[in-house]
Design a protein around this motif. Structure first.
Motif, PDB file in Angstrom:
ATOM      1  N   LEU A 149      -5.704   6.603  14.322  1.00 57.78           N
ATOM      2  CA  LEU A 149      -4.591   7.406  14.838  1.00 57.78           C
ATOM      3  C   LEU A 149      -3.589   7.802  13.761  1.00 57.78           C
ATOM      4  O   LEU A 149      -2.947   8.846  13.870  1.00 57.78           O
ATOM      5  N   LEU A 150      -3.449   6.971  12.745  1.00 59.65           N
ATOM      6  CA  LEU A 150      -2.467   7.248  11.692  1.00 59.65           C
ATOM      7  C   LEU A 150      -3.115   7.774  10.420  1.00 59.65           C
ATOM      8  O   LEU A 150      -2.462   7.872   9.378  1.00 59.65           O
ATOM      9  N   GLY A 151      -4.409   8.099  10.486  1.00 62.00           N
ATOM     10  CA  GLY A 151      -5.098   8.709   9.361  1.00 62.00           C
ATOM     11  C   GLY A 151      -5.247   7.809   8.156  1.00 62.00           C
ATOM     12  O   GLY A 151      -5.363   8.297   7.024  1.00 62.00           O
ATOM     13  N   ALA A 152      -5.247   6.478   8.372  1.00 63.39           N
ATOM     14  CA  ALA A 152      -5.339   5.507   7.276  1.00 63.39           C
ATOM     15  C   ALA A 152      -4.281   5.793   6.205  1.00 63.39           C
ATOM     16  O   ALA A 152      -4.523   5.632   5.011  1.00 63.39           O
ATOM     17  N   ASN A 153      -3.094   6.207   6.673  1.00 65.95           N
ATOM     18  CA  ASN A 153      -2.001   6.605   5.791  1.00 65.95           C
ATOM     19  C   ASN A 153      -0.865   5.591   5.910  1.00 65.95           C
ATOM     20  O   ASN A 153      -0.268   5.448   6.979  1.00 65.95           O
ATOM     21  N   PHE A 168       5.782   4.488  11.867  1.00 63.10           N
ATOM     22  CA  PHE A 168       5.442   3.894  13.160  1.00 63.10           C
ATOM     23  C   PHE A 168       6.288   2.648  13.404  1.00 63.10           C
ATOM     24  O   PHE A 168       6.805   2.433  14.506  1.00 63.10           O
ATOM     25  N   ALA A 169       6.455   1.814  12.357  1.00 62.95           N
ATOM     26  CA  ALA A 169       7.277   0.613  12.478  1.00 62.95           C
ATOM     27  C   ALA A 169       8.729   0.963  12.785  1.00 62.95           C
ATOM     28  O   ALA A 169       9.396   0.293  13.584  1.00 62.95           O
ATOM     29  N   GLY A 170       9.241   2.019  12.164  1.00 64.82           N
ATOM     30  CA  GLY A 170      10.610   2.449  12.453  1.00 64.82           C
ATOM     31  C   GLY A 170      10.796   2.842  13.902  1.00 64.82           C
ATOM     32  O   GLY A 170      11.815   2.515  14.529  1.00 64.82           O
ATOM     33  N   ALA A 171       9.812   3.552  14.472  1.00 68.96           N
ATOM     34  CA  ALA A 171       9.889   3.942  15.886  1.00 68.96           C
ATOM     35  C   ALA A 171       9.912   2.716  16.794  1.00 68.96           C
ATOM     36  O   ALA A 171      10.624   2.690  17.818  1.00 68.96           O
ATOM     37  N   CYS A 172       9.158   1.685  16.426  1.00 65.51           N
ATOM     38  CA  CYS A 172       9.158   0.441  17.216  1.00 65.51           C
ATOM     39  C   CYS A 172      10.541  -0.200  17.221  1.00 65.51           C
ATOM     40  O   CYS A 172      10.984  -0.749  18.239  1.00 65.51           O
ATOM     41  N   PRO A 204       0.812  -1.229   0.000  1.00 64.61           N
ATOM     42  CA  PRO A 204       0.000   0.000   0.000  1.00 64.61           C
ATOM     43  C   PRO A 204       0.843   1.276   0.000  1.00 64.61           C
ATOM     44  O   PRO A 204       0.474   2.274  -0.635  1.00 64.61           O
ATOM     45  N   LEU A 205       1.990   1.268   0.701  1.00 66.61           N
ATOM     46  CA  LEU A 205       2.867   2.444   0.712  1.00 66.61           C
ATOM     47  C   LEU A 205       3.340   2.780  -0.698  1.00 66.61           C
ATOM     48  O   LEU A 205       3.310   3.938  -1.131  1.00 66.61           O
ATOM     49  N   LEU A 206       3.790   1.769  -1.434  1.00 65.69           N
ATOM     50  CA  LEU A 206       4.330   1.989  -2.775  1.00 65.69           C
ATOM     51  C   LEU A 206       3.238   2.437  -3.747  1.00 65.69           C
ATOM     52  O   LEU A 206       3.521   3.150  -4.716  1.00 65.69           O
ATOM     53  N   ARG A 207       2.006   2.014  -3.502  1.00 66.00           N
ATOM     54  CA  ARG A 207       0.908   2.515  -4.347  1.00 66.00           C
ATOM     55  C   ARG A 207       0.737   4.021  -4.170  1.00 66.00           C
ATOM     56  O   ARG A 207       0.301   4.711  -5.098  1.00 66.00           O
ATOM     57  N   VAL A 208       1.124   4.537  -2.974  1.00 63.68           N
ATOM     58  CA  VAL A 208       1.009   5.973  -2.703  1.00 63.68           C
ATOM     59  C   VAL A 208       2.263   6.719  -3.152  1.00 63.68           C
ATOM     60  O   VAL A 208       2.188   7.684  -3.920  1.00 63.68           O
ATOM     61  N   THR A 209       3.422   6.300  -2.668  1.00 65.75           N
ATOM     62  CA  THR A 209       4.656   7.064  -2.907  1.00 65.75           C
ATOM     63  C   THR A 209       5.145   6.951  -4.349  1.00 65.75           C
ATOM     64  O   THR A 209       5.834   7.851  -4.838  1.00 65.75           O
ATOM     65  N   MET A 210       4.833   5.857  -5.045  1.00 65.08           N
ATOM     66  CA  MET A 210       5.309   5.672  -6.417  1.00 65.08           C
ATOM     67  C   MET A 210       4.165   5.587  -7.427  1.00 65.08           C
ATOM     68  O   MET A 210       4.396   5.310  -8.600  1.00 65.08           O
ATOM     69  N   ILE A 240      12.503   4.871   3.847  1.00 66.79           N
ATOM     70  CA  ILE A 240      11.720   4.332   2.725  1.00 66.79           C
ATOM     71  C   ILE A 240      10.555   5.239   2.308  1.00 66.79           C
ATOM     72  O   ILE A 240      10.367   5.498   1.106  1.00 66.79           O
ATOM     73  N   PRO A 241       9.726   5.761   3.231  1.00 68.62           N
ATOM     74  CA  PRO A 241       8.580   6.586   2.786  1.00 68.62           C
ATOM     75  C   PRO A 241       8.993   7.903   2.132  1.00 68.62           C
ATOM     76  O   PRO A 241       8.158   8.543   1.481  1.00 68.62           O
ATOM     77  N   GLN A 242      10.255   8.317   2.313  1.00 69.16           N
ATOM     78  CA  GLN A 242      10.702   9.590   1.752  1.00 69.16           C
ATOM     79  C   GLN A 242      11.206   9.454   0.321  1.00 69.16           C
ATOM     80  O   GLN A 242      11.544  10.444  -0.319  1.00 69.16           O
ATOM     81  N   ILE A 243      11.284   8.229  -0.191  1.00 62.57           N
ATOM     82  CA  ILE A 243      11.901   7.974  -1.488  1.00 62.57           C
ATOM     83  C   ILE A 243      10.825   7.564  -2.488  1.00 62.57           C
ATOM     84  O   ILE A 243      10.028   6.654  -2.229  1.00 62.57           O
ATOM     85  N   SER A 244      10.814   8.212  -3.641  1.00 61.42           N
ATOM     86  CA  SER A 244       9.820   7.905  -4.678  1.00 61.42           C
ATOM     87  C   SER A 244      10.432   7.247  -5.903  1.00 61.42           C
ATOM     88  O   SER A 244       9.711   6.931  -6.851  1.00 61.42           O
ATOM     89  N   ASP A 245      11.739   7.049  -5.889  1.00 62.15           N
ATOM     90  CA  ASP A 245      12.414   6.406  -7.015  1.00 62.15           C
ATOM     91  C   ASP A 245      12.543   4.912  -6.757  1.00 62.15           C
ATOM     92  O   ASP A 245      13.036   4.500  -5.688  1.00 62.15           O
TER      93      ASP A 245
END
Length: 515
Positions: A471-475, A482-486, A340-346, A402-407
């Motif tokens: 809590l995470l805005g379905a984002n 959040f996983a990185g903080a864990c 789902p992240l890659l569907r958004v960022t890329m 990872i979420p900061q990179i779109s390439d």
């Protein structure tokens, strides 16, 4: 009787012993990279992904420690101690992998996922104990890092197959909601073959160490009057879960709104399970002289063995549990939400995002395969605690990046850190724990260690859906952060893992010929 030590095994003997992990981990690789995509193709919403993955932690929580406890008290001169369990598990997984990409509906796929996870978990835990059974203490780090190598290699093959078949067979295939793309069948077919073939290789190449006459006598005495291992497994599962599930179903029928919020219904069933398990344990412990309850206890003996082992568990394992709580919660978030992240960022469709996620997995597992054995001298020189904690910090950095990179190429760079962390996670904790637990209970304690993996995953499946939505805005970007903080918290807790001095070798009251 002369006491002797376990013989050291050659590199290739340890290699052959661990080949079966290739098939097991190929299956887990498909779960990480393709199963959630299959759920999405069949119409699942993103917030449903955690609860759809509940099969993994539930079956791991139940199957692994129970099979571990039973295998500790099992010996067959024809089949051995651990081998029957991971062979049966491999056959179950092989059948499910063949059928999974042909699922006609979401709930059929979810049901098949349960059976697949039972098979994988039945194979996994005895395999962990199998390596500990065979190796002297000074070779445990090599043995478990060799497992880590095959963890990486198996997932590497799985993700490589996904990338290959999507690129050459699925690039032009249009997506249709409710239909699994045809190219998905081929990676699963390879997994079906590998699951059984690699386990057979290890079974045929590696003999188990026979127990001493005294241990055989104790095993026979323990099993006297008890039902067969198969009956014990089925009996434990039926007795433990039939009443809570029935009550949960009746409550759901009485209050239909609970079925609309499946997370809340699962929590209610879990609370019923906790009360029921506690009651059974206390009932059996307080009525040891009652003949009827004794027969009941014979069926539940694996469950009781797990309970007693937890009660006697070394303090070090409780500290491992704290690390694992945050580590595995974070990993499950990553595996569920990377597509789902890659569907958004890329801005990719599900097939493209699945292939890109598999490419990232391929990258970090190549790194894992390369560095797995290199970690052995590092842990010897600097200590497992420091190497493990630093590896977790590196994984956290990767997830923040990872979420900061779109390439699609640049996003592979953080996966180097992820791969180093994955190699450490798959090897170092097992070698540490294997040195401090008693030989005669290694199976059950390895099962408990795997419980420490699936309990955080279980918590994640029932808690992260609401967290993600509310809590995470379905984002999905926030989910990965959040996983990185864990992982940061896990790294801090890992610095508390002070391993006590252990015996240099393990003595056995049996003569073991060189193989």
């Amino acid at each position: 009787m002369i006491k002797i030590t376990k013989p050291k095994l050659s590199f290739w003997q340890i290699f052959n012993m661990n080949v079966g992990f290739l098939g097991i981990q190929y299956s887990f690789g498909l779960q990480q990279s393709a199963v959630n995509s299959i759920f999405l193709w069949l119409g699942a919403k993103e917030e449903m992904l955690p609860i759809l993955n509940i099969a993994g932690p539930v079956t791991g929580l139940v199957v692994q420690p129970i099979v571990g406890a039973i295998s500790d008290k099992t010996w067959s001169f024809k089949w051995g101690r651990r081998k029957p369990f991971f062979l049966i598990g491999a056959i179950m997984a092989s059948i499910c992998l063949f059928a999974f990409p042909q699922s006609p509906s979401l709930w059929f796929a979810a049901g098949l996922f349960w059976i697949l996870d039972v098979g994988n978990n039945m194979a996994m835990e005895p395999y962990r104990a199998f390596v500990g059974d065979k190796l002297p203490d000074e070779q445990l780090s090599l043995g478990y890092q060799m497992q880590s190598l095959f963890v990486g290699a198996g997932i590497l093959l799985a993700t490589g197959a996904i990338v290959f078949f999507q690129k050459f067979f699925g690039a032009e295939e249009p997506e249709v909601i409710g239909v699994i793309p045809k190219w998905v069948f081929y990676p699963f077919l390879i997994g079906s073959i590998l699951s059984i073939a690699t386990i057979l290789w290890s079974v045929l190449k590696t003999p188990e160490i026979p127990p001493s006459e005294e241990e055989i006598k104790n095993i026979n005495e323990f099993n006297k009057g008890k039902p067969s291992a198969f009956v014990q497994i089925v009996g434990v599962v039926f007795i433990l879960f039939s009443l809570p599930l029935l009550l949960g179903f009746l409550i759901g029928k009485q209050y239909p709104a609970l079925f609309e919020d499946i997370n809340l219904w699962v929590v209610i069933v879990l609370l019923i399970c906790a009360v029921w398990f506690s009651y059974l344990f206390r009932l059996i412990r307080k009525n040891t002289d009652n003949a009827s309850i004794k027969k009941f206890a014979d069926v539940l003996s694996p469950f009781l063995e797990v309970g007693n082992a937890v009660k006697d568990m070394p303090k070090f394992m409780w500290r491992i549990a704290a690390v694992y709580l945050f580590q595995w919660y974070a990993l499950f978030v990553y595996w569920q939400f990377i597509t789902p992240l890659l569907r958004v960022t890329m801005e990719m469709d599900t097939s493209e995002a699945t292939a890109q996620a598999a490419t990232m997995s391929l990258t970090y597992n190549i790194v894992t395969t390369v560095v797995a054995l290199l970690l052995v001298p590092l842990t010897v020189r600097f200590g497992g605690k420091k190497v493990y904690a630093l590896s977790l910090v590196g994984t956290a950095i990767a997830l923040f990046a990872i979420p900061q990179i779109s390439d699609p190429v640049h996003v592979l760079y953080p996966m180097v850190l992820f791969g180093i962390g994955w190699a450490a996670m798959m090897g170092i904790p097992y070698s540490m724990v294997s040195k401090i637990v008693p030989q005669q209970r290694r199976g059950v304690y390895m099962g408990i260690l795997n419980m420490m993996i699936v309990i955080p995953m279980f918590i994640q499946t029932i808690s992260f859906g609401p967290i993600f939505k509310n809590l995470l805005g379905a984002n999905s970007v926030n989910a990965i952060l959040f996983a990185g903080a864990c992982f940061v918290v896990a790294a801090i807790l890992a610095m508390r893992l002070n391993l006590p001095k252990s015996k240099k070798d393990t003595e056995l009251d049996v003569e073991i010929p060189e193989i």
